[in-house]
Design a protein around this motif. Structure first.
Motif, mmCIF file in Angstrom:
data_model
loop_
_atom_site.group_PDB
_atom_site.id
_atom_site.type_symbol
_atom_site.label_atom_id
_atom_site.label_comp_id
_atom_site.label_asym_id
_atom_site.label_seq_id
_atom_site.Cartn_x
_atom_site.Cartn_y
_atom_site.Cartn_z
ATOM 1 N N ILE A 35 78.651 -57.579 62.755
ATOM 2 C CA ILE A 35 79.296 -56.568 63.592
ATOM 3 C C ILE A 35 80.759 -56.498 63.177
ATOM 4 C CG2 ILE A 35 79.951 -55.913 65.950
ATOM 5 C CD1 ILE A 35 77.484 -57.449 66.915
ATOM 6 N N GLU A 36 81.236 -55.280 62.945
ATOM 7 C CA GLU A 36 82.624 -55.127 62.533
ATOM 8 C C GLU A 36 83.368 -54.316 63.599
ATOM 9 O OE1 GLU A 36 82.764 -54.947 58.235
ATOM 10 O OE2 GLU A 36 84.396 -53.502 58.429
ATOM 11 N N ASN A 37 84.570 -54.682 63.873
ATOM 12 C CA ASN A 37 85.408 -53.990 64.870
ATOM 13 C C ASN A 37 84.704 -53.896 66.232
ATOM 14 O OD1 ASN A 37 87.029 -53.640 62.650
ATOM 15 N ND2 ASN A 37 86.696 -51.450 62.475
ATOM 16 N N GLN A 38 83.889 -54.882 66.539
ATOM 17 C CA GLN A 38 83.144 -54.946 67.801
ATOM 18 C C GLN A 38 82.150 -53.798 68.017
ATOM 19 O OE1 GLN A 38 86.892 -55.575 69.549
ATOM 20 N NE2 GLN A 38 86.524 -57.379 68.293
ATOM 21 N N THR A 39 82.156 -52.802 67.155
ATOM 22 C CA THR A 39 81.353 -51.616 67.469
ATOM 23 C C THR A 39 80.395 -51.206 66.372
ATOM 24 O OG1 THR A 39 83.070 -50.234 66.509
ATOM 25 C CG2 THR A 39 83.174 -50.579 68.888
ATOM 26 N N GLN A 40 80.575 -51.740 65.195
ATOM 27 C CA GLN A 40 79.824 -51.195 64.077
ATOM 28 C C GLN A 40 78.921 -52.234 63.433
ATOM 29 O OE1 GLN A 40 79.712 -47.890 63.159
ATOM 30 N NE2 GLN A 40 77.994 -48.871 62.116
ATOM 31 N N LEU A 41 77.622 -51.921 63.379
ATOM 32 C CA LEU A 41 76.699 -52.822 62.693
ATOM 33 C C LEU A 41 76.812 -52.554 61.188
ATOM 34 C CD1 LEU A 41 74.632 -54.970 63.640
ATOM 35 C CD2 LEU A 41 72.845 -53.249 63.311
ATOM 36 N N MET A 42 77.006 -53.627 60.412
ATOM 37 C CA MET A 42 77.226 -53.491 58.970
ATOM 38 C C MET A 42 76.204 -54.314 58.209
ATOM 39 S SD MET A 42 80.120 -51.786 58.542
ATOM 40 C CE MET A 42 80.500 -52.211 56.838
ATOM 41 N N LEU A 43 75.882 -53.859 56.995
ATOM 42 C CA LEU A 43 74.983 -54.624 56.124
ATOM 43 C C LEU A 43 75.710 -54.904 54.816
ATOM 44 C CD1 LEU A 43 71.237 -53.990 55.450
ATOM 45 C CD2 LEU A 43 72.802 -54.210 53.531
ATOM 46 N N MET A 73 77.290 -51.364 53.716
ATOM 47 C CA MET A 73 76.884 -50.132 54.379
ATOM 48 C C MET A 73 76.955 -50.237 55.883
ATOM 49 S SD MET A 73 72.761 -49.986 53.610
ATOM 50 C CE MET A 73 73.005 -49.363 51.970
ATOM 51 N N VAL A 74 77.174 -49.075 56.514
ATOM 52 C CA VAL A 74 77.129 -49.025 57.975
ATOM 53 C C VAL A 74 75.701 -48.674 58.371
ATOM 54 C CG1 VAL A 74 79.549 -48.367 58.215
ATOM 55 C CG2 VAL A 74 77.824 -46.594 58.069
ATOM 56 N N LEU A 75 75.236 -49.308 59.446
ATOM 57 C CA LEU A 75 73.869 -49.086 59.921
ATOM 58 C C LEU A 75 73.913 -48.313 61.231
ATOM 59 C CD1 LEU A 75 72.187 -52.596 59.349
ATOM 60 C CD2 LEU A 75 71.978 -50.538 57.933
HETATM 61 C C1 LIG Z 1 87.356 -51.631 61.162
HETATM 62 O O1 LIG Z 1 88.705 -51.369 61.500
HETATM 63 C C2 LIG Z 1 89.593 -51.380 60.402
HETATM 64 C C3 LIG Z 1 91.007 -51.229 60.943
HETATM 65 O O2 LIG Z 1 91.072 -50.120 61.800
HETATM 66 C C4 LIG Z 1 89.219 -50.262 59.439
HETATM 67 O O3 LIG Z 1 90.065 -50.276 58.309
HETATM 68 C C5 LIG Z 1 87.785 -50.460 59.003
HETATM 69 O O4 LIG Z 1 87.385 -49.386 58.169
HETATM 70 C C6 LIG Z 1 86.848 -50.538 60.205
HETATM 71 N N1 LIG Z 1 85.505 -50.849 59.744
HETATM 72 C C7 LIG Z 1 84.486 -50.026 59.954
HETATM 73 C C8 LIG Z 1 83.176 -50.457 59.407
HETATM 74 O O5 LIG Z 1 84.566 -48.992 60.553
#
Ligand SMILES: *[C@@H]1O[C@H](CO)[C@@H](O)[C@H](O)[C@H]1NC(C)=O
Ligand SMILES: *[C@@H]1O[C@H](CO)[C@@H](O)[C@H](O)[C@H]1NC(C)=O
Ligand SMILES: *[C@@H]1O[C@H](CO)[C@@H](O)[C@H](O)[C@H]1NC(C)=O
Ligand SMILES: *[C@@H]1O[C@H](CO)[C@@H](O)[C@H](O)[C@H]1NC(C)=O
Ligand SMILES: *[C@@H]1O[C@H](CO)[C@@H](O)[C@H](O)[C@H]1NC(C)=O
Ligand SMILES: *[C@@H]1O[C@H](CO)[C@@H](O)[C@H](O)[C@H]1NC(C)=O
Ligand SMILES: *[C@@H]1O[C@H](CO)[C@@H](O)[C@H](O)[C@H]1NC(C)=O
Ligand SMILES: *[C@@H]1O[C@H](CO)[C@@H](O)[C@H](O)[C@H]1NC(C)=O
Length: 571
Positions: free
Chosen positions: A452-460, A468-470
């Motif tokens: 999980i990236e940025n608390q909101t995005q599931l990533m692979l 990649m974003v899932l």
């Molecule tokens: C997470 O946040 C950072 C900083 O805002 C940003 O550069 C990055 O692209 C974000 N990652 C995703 C997967 O959205």
């Protein structure tokens, strides 16, 4: 002999004077044609060389090797030749078999590598030989998507060989042509065992050095792509966009399948070597036994390249491939026997055509190609060059070269890639995001990590470059969109398309237990949560090969088309 522009040889009334220069007017027309193809098909840089009657008659660069700095392409600019590397692997093996005469193309490689060597089953482990590996007869597919993301850094060729035991097969042994970079790497490894040095050293010492190919090498050994290199470009909104050249290292440790870079001048030497070897049976070129080398030019396995073949009456000429040899494809172009191969790696596209009976060879490589149609620009340029050298009336002009395969085929024009893949991020699965995260592994294809990236995005994350974003489609099925260096990875029609990633959950609920990922465009492989090799016996029974399309399965390479663009495999 070199033809200077503007030199008019008045006694030449035919297109090509035997053994002499190409008529200047014809050459001018050819160069104008090349420039117009580069314009309409957005090719930043191209290099081309032609040989005839035992000499290089033309060797030249067009456009820019490095667009930003306006570095021009010359006949000494280094281009990545992708799968044209395969003939270097078969030729160096011919040399090894000459030296180690107790082994032949048909010796089971287990006799060379030892009893510890294994493929997926006993039949293949005990019987597979160099002929099978080099003619794509093993039935193990290409796994282009797994190659594209790159093996983890510093995985050695020896480690890679130990994974092969877990590679699933697609077709029975020795039944059909199934193109495999993995099996070429294995063949390269056999040369290492015979030669006692790395495949790279064997190619350098036995081929590059004696042939005087002084500006050729291996892209896996290059960290600084200086001005002597053409750089990788993709086309976005019809403009060249520079790719991360580190992506070229995705071929590591599969060098024997596609890691060589070379120049127009050096490839001229390589073509002269093969044309001489083809033609003169009393020679032992580079101390390679002629009969052993001749096997590399002999048809071994029929190729199902229907889509690439051109026939009358639809097309004005015939251009038909017949069979794979050991590193080449045999074919007929306008009635002439031709031996060829193509190569594609991260924005580079190359072709080499040899007409042994006419003693003619042509090599070209270009950058900026879109993967879905990357063979089209180079193919129309090669066709025109071949017509010129063969003394045939050209069947393409600068208008049809830009529209090809139209007007003869109604293949819809490819859609230009407009930018990063379009995706919305949202979370509407009924399962918590945390249930998906973790490490999923496979004994041959390594680990995929879901975070999980940025608390909101599931990533692979997969391999060196796969990021990649899932986004959920259902609780089990997700769309994966490449971000980062692989943003331009496209599907057959040129669209940047998401990848299907599916999860499976135990019936009792809780966290996901498996993930399926398409390691090849036609196949998904199951990766198991927290997979550890030693804990698993009976792995082979647990491999799940899912054919995602039925009927005619099209194995379409994405941007790593190490061979021809489209390989049809009937299932
Ligand atoms: C997470 O946040 C950072 C900083 O805002 C940003 O550069 C990055 O692209 C974000 N990652 C995703 C997967 O959205
Ligand atoms: C390679 O290019 C150089 C510079 O343009 C030229 O002088 C030379 O003749 C070319 N070589 C061949 C074999 O055409
Ligand atoms: C790979 O090897 C190089 C050279 O030894 C080293 O600098 C690098 O850190 C290694 N990378 C990884 C991921 O281990
Ligand atoms: C083949 O090579 C030999 C040795 O160099 C030479 O004598 C002979 O003329 C060549 N034959 C042909 C057909 O070129
Ligand atoms: C989530 O939203 C997407 C886009 O609106 C939709 O296609 C999909 O069916 C939804 N998934 C679930 C599990 O509701
Ligand atoms: C993944 O899920 C989708 C939607 O449920 C399904 O159509 C597809 O066949 C699945 N793919 C695999 C490889 O299981
Ligand atoms: C996960 O994969 C393993 C091995 O392929 C299989 O035995 C198991 O049933 C799968 N689990 C689920 C929940 O699909
Ligand atoms: C994959 O992850 C497992 C732990 O989940 C680890 O033991 C193994 O070494 C990893 N394999 C690779 C190739 O990184």
């Amino acid at each position: 002999m070199v033809c200077a522009r503007g030199l008019l040889v008045l006694s030449c009334v035919v297109v090509l004077c035997k053994g002499g220069p190409i008529m200047a007017t014809v050459l001018n027309e050819f160069e104008e044609y090349v420039e117009s193809v580069m314009g309409c098909r957005q090719v930043p840089g191209l290099t081309i060389t032609m040989v005839k009657d035992n000499s290089v008659i033309y060797s030249k660069g067009f456009g820019y090797a490095q667009v930003e700095d306006k570095v021009p392409v010359t006949n000494d600019t280094k281009f990545c030749i992708g799968s044209l590397t395969k003939a270097f692997t078969s030729t160096v093996l011919a040399k090894m078999l000459t030296t180690h005469s107790r082994f032949t193309w048909d010796t089971p490689i287990q006799k060379i590598l030892g009893n510890g060597f294994r493929l997926i089953n006993k039949l293949r482990s005990e019987n597979v030989n160099l002929r099978d590996l080099l003619a794509h007869k093993v039935g193990v597919p290409g796994f282009f998507n797994a190659l594209l993301v790159g093996f983890p850094e510093n995985v050695t060729r020896g480690e890679f060989i130990s994974y092969l035991e877990y590679l699933p097969a697609f077709l029975p042994f020795r039944t059909r042509f199934v193109y495999s970079n993995f099996m070429y790497t294995l063949a390269g490894h056999v040369s290492e065992k015979l030669g006692g040095r790395t495949w790279e050293d064997l190619v350098r010492d036995n081929l590059f050095q004696p042939l005087g190919m002084d500006t050729s090498g291996f892209v896996t050994e290059v960290s600084d792509f200086d001005k002597s290199f053409a750089l990788s470009y993709a086309s976005r909104n019809r403009k060249p966009v520079r790719l991360n050249e580190k992506l070229l290292h995705c071929v590591d440790p599969l060098g024997p399948a596609g890691s060589i870079y070379s120049t127009a001048n050096d490839m001229g030497k390589w073509m002269l070597f093969h044309l001489t070897a083809f033609r003169n049976t009393s020679l032992t070129p580079l101390d390679i036994d002629h009969d052993i080398l001749a096997e590399t030019y002999a048809s071994q396995m029929a190729t199902p390249f229907q889509e690439k073949n051109l026939f009358r009456p639809k097309y004005p000429i015939d251009d038909v491939s017949l069979a794979y040899t050991l590193g080449w494809v045999t074919s007929v172009y306008r009635g002439y026997k031709r031996v060829w191969h193509s190569g594609g790696i991260v924005g580079f596209s190359s072709l080499m055509w040899l007409f042994p009976h006419q003693n003619i060879g042509i090599f070209a490589s270009l950058t900026g190609s879109r993967d879905n149609d990357n063979q089209l620009p180079i193919r129309v340029i090669m066709s025109r060059a071949a017509d010129m050298l063969l003394g045939e009336t050209p069947w393409l002009d600068s208008s049809s070269a830009c529209s090809f395969p139209a007007p003869w085929s109604d293949v819809s024009p490819s859609v230009p890639v407009t930018g990063m893949s379009q995706f919305r991020t949202f979370w509407n699965s009924s399962q918590p995001m945390e249930f998906y995260i973790g490490s999923y592994g496979h004994p041959a294809f390594g680990n995929i990590s879901v975070t999980i990236e940025n608390q909101t995005q599931l990533m692979l994350y997969y391999g060196r470059f796969g990021r990649m974003v899932l986004t959920p489609v259902t609780d089990l099925a997700f769309k994966g969109h490449y971000i980062g260096p692989l943003w331009f990875a496209t599907q057959a029609d040129g669209q940047v398309r998401p990848v299907n990633v599916n999860f499976s959950f135990p019936v009792s609920g809780g966290i996901a237990s498996n993930l399926s990922y398409p390691v090849d465009n036609a196949f998904a492989i199951t990766f198991q949560r927290d997979f550890r090799k030693h804990e698993n016996n009976g792995l082979q029974g647990s491999l799940q090969l899912t054919c995602t399309t039925s009927g005619n399965t099209r194995i379409q390479s994405t941007l790593l088309t190490f061979c021809v663009v489209i390989i049809m495999v009937m299932s």
